[in-house]
Design a protein around this motif. Sequence first.
Motif, PDB file in Angstrom:
ATOM      1  N   UNK A 186      -5.640   0.375   4.879  1.00  0.00           N
ATOM      2  CA  UNK A 186      -5.234  -0.053   3.546  1.00  0.00           C
ATOM      3  C   UNK A 186      -5.540  -1.532   3.378  1.00  0.00           C
ATOM      4  N   UNK A 187      -4.969  -2.169   2.365  1.00  0.00           N
ATOM      5  CA  UNK A 187      -5.211  -3.597   2.138  1.00  0.00           C
ATOM      6  C   UNK A 187      -4.461  -4.445   3.137  1.00  0.00           C
ATOM      7  N   UNK A 188      -5.127  -5.429   3.707  1.00  0.00           N
ATOM      8  CA  UNK A 188      -4.516  -6.264   4.737  1.00  0.00           C
ATOM      9  C   UNK A 188      -3.630  -7.346   4.127  1.00  0.00           C
ATOM     10  N   UNK A 189      -2.617  -7.732   4.880  1.00  0.00           N
ATOM     11  CA  UNK A 189      -1.766  -8.855   4.506  1.00  0.00           C
ATOM     12  C   UNK A 189      -2.435 -10.131   4.997  1.00  0.00           C
ATOM     13  N   UNK A 228      13.202  -0.945   3.819  1.00  0.00           N
ATOM     14  CA  UNK A 228      12.544   0.348   4.069  1.00  0.00           C
ATOM     15  C   UNK A 228      11.019   0.314   4.111  1.00  0.00           C
ATOM     16  N   UNK A 229      10.369  -0.723   3.561  1.00  0.00           N
ATOM     17  CA  UNK A 229       8.916  -0.810   3.689  1.00  0.00           C
ATOM     18  C   UNK A 229       8.583  -1.084   5.156  1.00  0.00           C
ATOM     19  N   UNK A 230       7.394  -0.683   5.579  1.00  0.00           N
ATOM     20  CA  UNK A 230       7.097  -0.834   7.000  1.00  0.00           C
ATOM     21  C   UNK A 230       5.708  -1.415   7.242  1.00  0.00           C
ATOM     22  N   UNK A 231       5.494  -1.846   8.488  1.00  0.00           N
ATOM     23  CA  UNK A 231       4.242  -2.487   8.897  1.00  0.00           C
ATOM     24  C   UNK A 231       3.332  -1.448   9.543  1.00  0.00           C
ATOM     25  N   UNK A 232       2.031  -1.591   9.256  1.00  0.00           N
ATOM     26  CA  UNK A 232       1.054  -0.613   9.735  1.00  0.00           C
ATOM     27  C   UNK A 232      -0.220  -1.345  10.139  1.00  0.00           C
ATOM     28  N   UNK A 276       0.822  -1.203   0.000  1.00  0.00           N
ATOM     29  CA  UNK A 276       0.000   0.000   0.000  1.00  0.00           C
ATOM     30  C   UNK A 276       0.858   1.256   0.000  1.00  0.00           C
ATOM     31  N   UNK A 277       0.331   2.315  -0.647  1.00  0.00           N
ATOM     32  CA  UNK A 277       1.004   3.607  -0.632  1.00  0.00           C
ATOM     33  C   UNK A 277       0.652   4.344   0.652  1.00  0.00           C
ATOM     34  N   UNK A 278       1.512   5.269   1.018  1.00  0.00           N
ATOM     35  CA  UNK A 278       1.272   6.018   2.251  1.00  0.00           C
ATOM     36  C   UNK A 278      -0.020   6.820   2.182  1.00  0.00           C
ATOM     37  N   UNK A 279      -0.407   7.251   0.979  1.00  0.00           N
ATOM     38  CA  UNK A 279      -1.665   7.995   0.841  1.00  0.00           C
ATOM     39  C   UNK A 279      -2.878   7.113   1.152  1.00  0.00           C
ATOM     40  N   UNK A 280      -2.731   5.796   0.998  1.00  0.00           N
ATOM     41  CA  UNK A 280      -3.847   4.885   1.251  1.00  0.00           C
ATOM     42  C   UNK A 280      -4.078   4.641   2.736  1.00  0.00           C
ATOM     43  N   UNK A 323       3.409  -1.212   3.927  1.00  0.00           N
ATOM     44  CA  UNK A 323       3.390   0.078   3.243  1.00  0.00           C
ATOM     45  C   UNK A 323       4.707   0.279   2.503  1.00  0.00           C
ATOM     46  N   UNK A 324       4.601   0.676   1.226  1.00  0.00           N
ATOM     47  CA  UNK A 324       5.789   0.903   0.409  1.00  0.00           C
ATOM     48  C   UNK A 324       6.134   2.388   0.378  1.00  0.00           C
ATOM     49  N   UNK A 325       7.310   2.682  -0.107  1.00  0.00           N
ATOM     50  CA  UNK A 325       7.749   4.070  -0.284  1.00  0.00           C
ATOM     51  C   UNK A 325       8.269   4.214  -1.709  1.00  0.00           C
ATOM     52  N   UNK A 326       8.120   5.388  -2.326  1.00  0.00           N
ATOM     53  CA  UNK A 326       8.594   5.578  -3.703  1.00  0.00           C
ATOM     54  C   UNK A 326      10.098   5.378  -3.806  1.00  0.00           C
ATOM     55  N   UNK A 327      10.521   4.811  -4.944  1.00  0.00           N
ATOM     56  CA  UNK A 327      11.946   4.632  -5.204  1.00  0.00           C
ATOM     57  C   UNK A 327      12.348   5.560  -6.337  1.00  0.00           C
TER      58      UNK A 327
END
Length: 342
Positions: free
Chosen positions: A30-33, A73-77, A19-23, A111-115
């Motif tokens: 956001x969407x669950x794992x 760098x991706x993180x859990x939310x 998921x993007x941070x905006x989501x 949650x992902x971050x732009x590369x």
Amino acid sequence: MVSLSLSILEQPARYHRFRYETEIAGGKLGGLLYGRSGSKSCVRLTLRGADPAVCRTVIVIGGTISPDGYPHPFYMHGDSCESGAFQWRRDITAADVGKEIEICLEKVSLVCVPHGGSSGKLQKAIKRREDIQFNPFNKKISEMKYTSRNVRELRLVFQAYYIDLNGKTVPCKGAIAQTEVISDIKFQTKLEIEEAHPSEGYVHAKQQEMWLYFKDALPHTDASQYNAFLDFEGEQIVQCKVLWLKKQLMSITIPSLRGSALPEGSATADRIECSIRIVDLKSDVAAEHEFYLSRSCTLCNSLTEPAHKRSRCSPSNGGQPETEIAVISLPASDSVEVKTEN
């Protein structure tokens, strides 16, 4: 002495849309794992060895790592998540002695971050990941160069800690568990056979060429990345050969089945039911399509006709001819010379 152990009870789904941070703005999940067993299950862990005689509280921390174990760098939310990491804790009582404690990640998203670009969001995410100071394998994130591709594959890693009777937090080096790799859903291999031409083969033919049309473009352009089989419901499997590939089209040859042992129960059937199975060797994803083999000698003899063209019918256009394709007919048996007397 504390002897905690931690293991993965249910692995996460192999593919996930990060998921993007905006989501997740405004407190959204956001969407669950989900877990691998499906039906919207969740990732689950098992903790063993908790004893109130030596520890009063157990803590399990989880975070993201690369497939090679470097901090990611991706993180859990979501629930039980703080500062980008999963943080679960439980006070231990006498009722927990000798029991397995199940830990569920019920409402957690990744949650992902732009590369790339000039925003510097990836570098900020790397710095944030370092600040968590959760690094079970003691690998420096600065030694890992993340690219637009490898950043979209990761594992989750969990480690157990306990608070002893003196209030000191102690990490359990032997209580570390990591999941299998989670990949971006864009990497998921899609393999679905839409049509087969011809739709029926012949038992007594020397060999037969078949064209398979796939719903989506084939993931690889090298024919050696696939295996092809005729599968008689697992009773007998015949290896076929992949000849060539073109976008959504695959050409295979079925070897001669003359003299082959037939599946039990089909010795008197005019048509033998089986399936064509194509396996992607890189992902182990397989596709199957229903297929029939005819025993009729009349039909076999029809294979001696010259090569001709047939129209491919598409399910999407009401069965009307869509594209002219060449279907190669191969001789079923030795040719018979016919002489005419004058």
